[in-house]
Design a protein around this motif. Structure first.
Motif, short mmCIF file in Angstrom:
data_model
loop_
_atom_site.label_atom_id
_atom_site.label_comp_id
_atom_site.label_asym_id
_atom_site.label_seq_id
_atom_site.Cartn_x
_atom_site.Cartn_y
_atom_site.Cartn_z
N SER A 212 0.77 -1.25 -0.06
CA SER A 212 -0.07 -0.10 0.10
C SER A 212 0.73 1.27 0.03
CB SER A 212 -0.90 -0.11 1.25
OG SER A 212 -0.10 0.08 2.43
N PHE A 213 2.22 1.10 0.02
CA PHE A 213 2.98 2.40 0.05
C PHE A 213 2.93 3.07 -1.31
CE2 PHE A 213 6.92 4.85 0.27
CZ PHE A 213 6.95 5.12 1.54
N THR A 214 2.79 4.31 -0.93
CA THR A 214 2.82 5.44 -1.95
C THR A 214 3.70 6.42 -1.88
OG1 THR A 214 0.33 4.96 -2.55
CG2 THR A 214 1.25 7.08 -3.19
N VAL A 215 4.57 6.87 -2.91
CA VAL A 215 5.50 7.99 -2.83
C VAL A 215 4.69 9.33 -2.98
CG1 VAL A 215 7.35 9.09 -4.06
CG2 VAL A 215 7.38 6.54 -3.39
N LEU A 216 5.12 10.30 -2.13
CA LEU A 216 4.36 11.44 -2.29
C LEU A 216 5.25 12.52 -2.91
CD1 LEU A 216 2.28 11.50 1.13
CD2 LEU A 216 1.43 10.63 -0.88
N ASN A 217 6.41 12.34 -2.31
CA ASN A 217 7.40 13.11 -3.15
C ASN A 217 9.05 12.33 -2.72
OD1 ASN A 217 8.12 14.01 -0.43
ND2 ASN A 217 7.55 16.25 -0.79
N GLU A 218 9.91 13.32 -2.90
CA GLU A 218 11.20 12.63 -2.74
C GLU A 218 11.41 12.49 -1.35
OE1 GLU A 218 14.77 15.63 -2.67
OE2 GLU A 218 13.79 15.86 -4.60
N ARG A 219 10.83 13.27 -0.43
CA ARG A 219 10.97 12.98 1.07
C ARG A 219 9.87 12.45 1.93
NH1 ARG A 219 12.94 18.16 -0.62
NH2 ARG A 219 15.27 18.30 -0.28
N TYR A 220 8.74 12.31 1.44
CA TYR A 220 7.74 11.79 2.13
C TYR A 220 6.75 10.53 1.37
CZ TYR A 220 7.20 15.72 5.51
OH TYR A 220 7.56 16.32 6.29
N GLY A 221 6.57 9.66 2.06
CA GLY A 221 5.68 8.53 1.51
C GLY A 221 4.52 8.20 2.51
N ALA A 222 3.53 7.38 2.14
CA ALA A 222 2.64 6.91 3.08
C ALA A 222 2.11 5.55 2.68
CB ALA A 222 1.32 7.82 3.12
N ASP A 223 1.81 4.68 3.58
CA ASP A 223 1.18 3.59 3.27
C ASP A 223 -0.44 3.60 4.01
OD1 ASP A 223 1.49 3.11 6.13
OD2 ASP A 223 2.69 1.44 5.84
N LYS A 224 -0.90 2.59 4.17
CA LYS A 224 -2.46 2.58 4.66
C LYS A 224 -2.56 2.97 6.12
CE LYS A 224 -2.43 -2.36 5.80
NZ LYS A 224 -2.91 -3.50 5.45
N ALA A 225 -1.36 3.02 6.85
CA ALA A 225 -1.49 3.11 8.28
C ALA A 225 -0.79 4.35 8.61
CB ALA A 225 -1.18 2.14 9.18
N ALA A 226 0.19 5.04 8.01
CA ALA A 226 1.22 6.02 8.30
C ALA A 226 1.79 6.87 7.30
CB ALA A 226 2.16 5.42 9.30
N GLY A 227 2.40 7.83 7.81
CA GLY A 227 3.29 8.65 6.79
C GLY A 227 4.91 8.28 7.07
N PHE A 228 5.45 8.47 6.21
CA PHE A 228 7.17 8.28 6.69
C PHE A 228 7.91 9.63 5.73
CE2 PHE A 228 4.66 4.46 6.21
CZ PHE A 228 5.38 3.60 7.21
N TYR A 229 8.82 9.81 6.56
CA TYR A 229 9.78 10.83 6.03
C TYR A 229 11.04 10.26 5.88
CZ TYR A 229 12.12 15.31 5.93
OH TYR A 229 12.79 16.58 5.59
N ILE A 230 11.87 11.01 4.94
CA ILE A 230 13.32 10.27 4.41
C ILE A 230 14.32 10.29 5.64
CG2 ILE A 230 14.32 12.29 3.70
CD1 ILE A 230 13.83 9.14 1.75
#
Length: 652
Positions: A212-230
């Motif tokens: 479910s992981f989706t890249v939002l930009n070069e620093r952030y991504g998100a899956d179905k439960a959380a966001g992620f920072y680089i």
């Protein structure tokens, strides 16, 4: 004009000794760690020649850019993007012979050629090798190429590794793929590519779901439960599916327009993040960028400079005004620069062209200051002391600037006049919290001190202060004073003198905790930035390795850069200086930041140390600001490392 040809471009064979396809195939094999000697022996060139041409080939990745054209011009080469002769040379005898459509583009055609080599790098001199180098993907800029050898995913000749240099375990090279510029996954995990100014590294995104992981930009991504920072921060969402980038409009530079890929800002339904860290108190639904420089933001309640709220800013009237200067803004009461409030009196002239070109604007701080100035000095009452360096003209807080060219008074319009209470030195309290200004920089506002308790704030000694929560270092007499907040153990905190203090955790110098001090309990302050630890002298908390003949027992710091002992031996910073003839160490005192005097002579501090000034009459010398002295109508000042004389009224 005739086209350039290979025959009249003999320099090409020297500068580009290999077909481009063979160079690129060699690069792919090098990426998976094949020994350089094996690769170069097949190419028929030595390491020095490879080193000389490798960067030149690599620049062609961006053949249509100005910086590559400039690099080629410095070597006497034409712009490569339209250099068909160079392309013909690079593709001659490469064994690939791809068609070349018109109009010609070096960058496009070499990109097509690279795709062919990536599909099968066993070409030319590598046609009979059994080496494995499967191209996977690459980061666009700077180019970071990912290649696997069947066992490892490699970059630049080594398996991708974590921050400590340990290769990532459990990575599946056969399913490894790029999700976005710096985000990747294999069948089981998500990976990110982090970086510091000196290294790049990779990490396993903690708890990320690759499906479910989706890249939002070069620093952030998100899956179905959380966001992620680089930086490998996981940012749980209260409401799944709401994590998004906060874009901003940038109206200047090479890339004007809406910026999404570069943004460090994101939010979900309840929280706002900057650089992966929550902005406490920000209202997520209404948080958005304002202005056209990507630095100011707003929500329904507050204005922000990057990730920091601006407590003085009026939300309703705040206006970004890059037309007035980079990162400039204003509200009804004051101007701002880089999110910091600035003095109305000091900034009036700077902002005048802006407001004069916008006659539709009325009722701002600029208009009130203009009216005040038009009324003239006749209506102006003498400012009334408010305590310490602070004065009042009835509605504004004023201070006398340290630099005469800043005028007689500077208004501190970000201070709340009615609630201001002086505490000590340049510190005061208003309804926003603990306030201060930096002498010499009065026109530049400072935000309330974060975490301070103004009610318990007090001076401990010299430039050291404390409240019930933390300690502070601020030398208001320094040329460029800066406040340092010290997370000290207040129960054991003690000031040793000058720039030195300590607590149970160790030595603190100029507000900075010093590591590696053998015996902090033995440190004795000698004045200013100097101290001793037994027979070892310290300068700014660092042991002086070559103190010369300086006697620690009689030495004293007389200036932040100068220590002198009873015999006149000196340290200039951390370097030894011999005694000056006739100097009287016992009476040596600095008159200002540059000039000093003893009982008989005057001295000046230059870039190389203390020098005698025999031309200055000790009995008649007078201080002239921070950097000069005068005798009668003659001014003495250090210029270009030498003491020079000027008529008293002449500006240097």
């Amino acid at each position: 004009m005739e086209d350039s040809t290979i025959s009249n471009r003999p320099e090409l064979s020297e500068l580009f000794p290999l077909p481009y396809a063979h160079w690129y195939a060699a690069s792919l094999f090098a990426d998976v760690g094949r020994p350089a000697r094996e690769i170069l022996s097949r190419l028929g060139i030595d390491a020095a020649r490879w080193q000389n041409c490798n960067n030149r080939y690599g620049q062609l990745h961006f053949a249509n850019t100005g910086w590559v054209a400039g690099a080629y011009a410095r070597e006497g080469l034409p712009e490569p993007e339209q250099d068909r002769a160079l392309f013909d040379h690079l593709t001659e005898h490469d064994g690939i012979d791809l068609p070349v459509p018109e109009p010609f583009s070096m960058r496009r055609e070499l990109g097509t050629l690279r795709r062919a080599v990536e599909a099968n790098p066993r070409i030319g001199p590598f046609a009979d090798v059994d080496w494995v180098a499967h191209y996977i993907c690459e980061r666009r800029f700077p180019v970071i190429r990912y290649v696997h050898d069947g066992s490892h995913v490699c970059v630049d000749g080594a398996p991708i590794a974590d921050r400590k240099g340990v290769p990532l375990a459990g990575l599946d090279p056969l399913t490894f793929r790029q999700l976005g510029d710096r985000w990747f996954c294999d069948a089981k995990r998500v990976y990110g590519q982090g970086e510091t100014p000196t290294k790049i590294f990779w990490f396993v995104a903690r708890g990320a779901d690759p499906e479910s992981f989706t890249v939002l930009n070069e620093r952030y991504g998100a899956d179905k439960a959380a966001g992620f920072y680089i930086t490998n921060l996981r940012l749980p969402m209260a409401e799944p599916g709401t994590f998004e980038i906060v874009s901003y409009y940038y109206g200047r530079g090479q890339k004007p327009g809406i910026h999404v890929d570069e943004s460090h800002y994101a939010k979900d339904s309840r929280k706002v993040y900057a650089y992966g860290v929550e902005i406490k108190g920000a209202d997520a639904p209404s948080f958005h960028a304002i202005g056209d420089e990507g630095r100011y933001f707003a929500d329904r309640n507050r204005i922000y400079w990057e990730n920091r709220p601006i407590p003085e800013a009026d939300r309703q009237s705040f206006t970004c005004a890059s037309e007035a200067g980079q990162y400039c803004a204003y509200d009804k009461d004051r101007p701002f620069s880089r999110g910091e409030p600035k003095s109305v009196s000091a900034e009036f002239e700077h902002w005048s062209p802006y407001f004069e070109s916008h006659p539709e604007l009325t009722g701002t701080w600029w208009h009130r200051e203009k009216a005040r100035r038009e009324r003239g000095a006749a209506d102006a009452a003498e400012p009334v002391p408010m305590g310490g360096p602070y004065f009042s003209d009835g509605s504004r807080v004023l201070v006398r600037p340290a630099r005469p060219r800043d005028g007689a008074w500077v208004s501190l319009d970000h201070f709340d006049h009615d609630s201001l209470r002086h505490i000590v030195d340049v510190f005061a309290e208003d309804r926003h919290g603990l306030r201060y200004f930096e002498p010499g920089m009065e026109r530049y506002g400072c935000s309330p001190v974060k975490g301070a308790d103004a009610a318990s704030f007090e001076r401990v000694s010299g430039p050291w202060f404390r409240d019930r929560r933390q300690a502070y270092y601020f030398d208001s007499t320094a040329p460029m004073p800066a406040l340092v907040i010290v997370k000290a153990d207040l129960k054991s905190f003690e000031v040793l003198g000058g720039a030195y203090a300590r607590d149970a955790k160790g030595l603190i110098v100029e507000g900075v905790r010093k590591r590696g001090i053998d015996d902090p309990d033995a440190v004795e302050a000698l004045g200013c930035t100097f101290a001793r630890m037994g027979e070892t002298l310290l300068y700014r908390g660092k042991p002086v390795t070559r103190p010369g003949k300086v006697d620690p027992a009689t030495a004293r710091g007389v200036h932040e850069q100068l220590l002198i002992d009873a015999e006149g031996h000196m340290l200039f910073g951390g370097s030894y200086r011999k005694p000056l003839p006739g100097i009287d160490p016992a009476t040596l005192t600095f008159l200002n930041r540059i000039f000093a005097a003893d009982a008989r002579h005057v001295y000046a501090l230059t870039d190389s140390g203390l020098v005698a000034c025999p031309e200055v009459d000790r009995t008649r010398v007078h201080m002239l600001g921070h950097y000069a002295v005068h005798v009668g109508d003659v001014k003495f000042q250090v210029v270009s490392g030498r003491v020079q004389q000027f008529p008293l009224e002449e500006q240097v």
